[in-house]
Design a protein around this motif. Structure first.
Motif, short mmCIF file in Angstrom:
data_model
loop_
_atom_site.label_atom_id
_atom_site.label_comp_id
_atom_site.label_asym_id
_atom_site.label_seq_id
_atom_site.Cartn_x
_atom_site.Cartn_y
_atom_site.Cartn_z
N ILE A 31 70.90 29.72 37.40
CA ILE A 31 71.58 29.85 36.12
C ILE A 31 70.74 30.75 35.21
CG2 ILE A 31 72.50 28.61 34.11
CD1 ILE A 31 72.53 26.09 35.92
N VAL A 32 71.36 31.76 34.65
CA VAL A 32 70.69 32.64 33.70
C VAL A 32 71.20 32.31 32.30
CG1 VAL A 32 70.24 35.03 33.02
CG2 VAL A 32 70.51 34.44 35.45
N ALA A 33 70.27 31.91 31.42
CA ALA A 33 70.66 31.55 30.06
C ALA A 33 71.19 32.77 29.31
CB ALA A 33 69.45 30.97 29.32
N ASP A 34 72.21 32.53 28.53
CA ASP A 34 72.81 33.62 27.74
C ASP A 34 71.79 34.21 26.78
OD1 ASP A 34 75.20 33.09 29.00
OD2 ASP A 34 75.89 31.73 27.42
N ARG A 35 72.00 35.47 26.41
CA ARG A 35 71.09 36.12 25.48
C ARG A 35 71.14 35.47 24.09
NH1 ARG A 35 68.52 40.33 27.39
NH2 ARG A 35 69.29 41.38 29.28
#
Length: 353
Positions: A31-35
């Motif tokens: 999972i890549v956290a939103d900017r």
């Protein structure tokens, strides 16, 4: 009980294990956290992102170091930042189907609320796979565990965190809870599990103990078998320590201790140093490799092959830290009848030669 191991501790620089004894971890989530992600505790962040996951289960996974942020382990109260990469690794590949519970006799050596130890017979496949969807050890474990919390929404998830080959006998440890399964898998991953095998191999050893080092990967000639790449140009790092227990002349009984757990590790390492396992058809041990292949000796060896018609390898012992109590646990099982019968034959032969 075995004496204290004379072998050095595991090398922390080695790559994570593959399987044979199977210590590989599989990435289930990335999972890549939103900017624009606001600072949020890691456990709360994952609770919002993962379906059917409780906060307790997530916290257990984080404490067991199954969750990493940007490639590093952290704590449940870590604050997730924009663009952080969160990965979750588990000891089994992501499931594509449900395991069919099947009643079968299981030789359970020990069991408590957290785990069980099973003595697997030779000939029993461990995991369902193509061509073996039923009748495996996991099917039997699913039946045994189906009334426990490991079953959810019709999916049975027996917590087998390592594997041994179909025709290898011996001990396997099973986690009965998510916490136990994750905790045990991390011990395999970081090489803190103590495990020993008994192996009957071809040939004589001048030394009493030694170590085999060499990367192991799929053979370029035959994808069904493994090969050693001593210069490390392919495969993954693998280390096997051995010591001689008994010399029978043409064959030798070894205790092998794994520092890693690559596919077929002991079998391919022993073949690599010129000592394939007795009766191992895959790696050349199913023919006479020492002594004259004629006369009474040939008949004797063929008789031994008939008694032990699979590789002479037995997972004798396991030592680990109990997931709940923190106590050191040690378990050992005797040789199965086929292996013991072949050894008895070689014992008699050695005494008369």
């Amino acid at each position: 009980m075995l004496p204290p191991s004379p072998y050095p501790p595991a090398d922390p620089e080695l790559e994570p294990d593959d399987t044979d004894g199977g210590d590989e971890l599989y990435e289930h989530h990335r999972i890549v956290a939103d900017r624009g992600q606001e600072l949020l505790r890691l456990d709360k962040f994952l609770l919002n992102r993962l379906a059917n996951a409780s906060r307790t289960k997530i916290q257990d996974a984080i404490r067991a170091e199954a969750v990493q942020v940007n490639g590093r382990v952290t704590k449940p109260n870590y604050r997730v930042r924009p663009a952080d990469v969160i990965t979750i690794t588990l000891p089994e590949p992501p499931r594509t189907g449900k395991v069919i519970p099947q009643e079968m006799p299981l030789d359970i050596c020990y069991e408590d609320a957290d785990l069980l130890l099973v003595n697997k017979p030779a000939g029993l496949v461990v995991h369902p796979a193509y061509g073996h969807w039923e009748g495996t050890l996991v099917n039997g474990l699913a039946y045994h565990l189906e009334n426990l919390p490991t079953g959810r929404n019709g999916e049975i998830r027996p917590g087998l965190v390592h594997r041994i080959d179909k025709d290898t006998s011996g001990l396997l440890v099973v986690g009965k809870t998510d916490w136990a399964m994750t905790h045990l898998s991390q011990q395999f991953f970081y090489h803190t599990i103590e495990r020993s095998y008994l192996a009957l191999v071809w040939g004589a050893f001048e030394e009493n103990e030694g170590t085999v080092r060499g990367h192991i990967g799929r053979s370029l000639r035959d994808r069904k078998v493994q090969a050693v790449y001593p210069d490390g140009e392919q495969g993954k790092a693998a280390v096997t320590h051995y010591r001689v227990l008994r010399r029978y002349g043409p064959v030798t009984l070894l205790e092998c201790r794994l520092e890693t757990g690559r596919t077929h590790q002991i079998r391919v390492h022993m073949q690599h140093i010129g000592h394939p396992l007795f009766s191992d058809a895959t790696y050349g041990g199913d023919r006479i490799r020492a002594g004259q292949a004629t006369g009474t000796y040939k008949a004797f060896v063929e008789n031994c092959f008939a008694l032990l018609s699979r590789q002479a390898l037995h997972a004798r012992s396991l030592g680990f830290t109990h997931p709940s109590t923190g106590a050191h646990q040690y378990f050992e099982v005797e040789l199965p009848a086929d292996f013991a019968a072949a050894l008895a034959k070689w014992e008699t032969w050695a005494e008369s030669h």
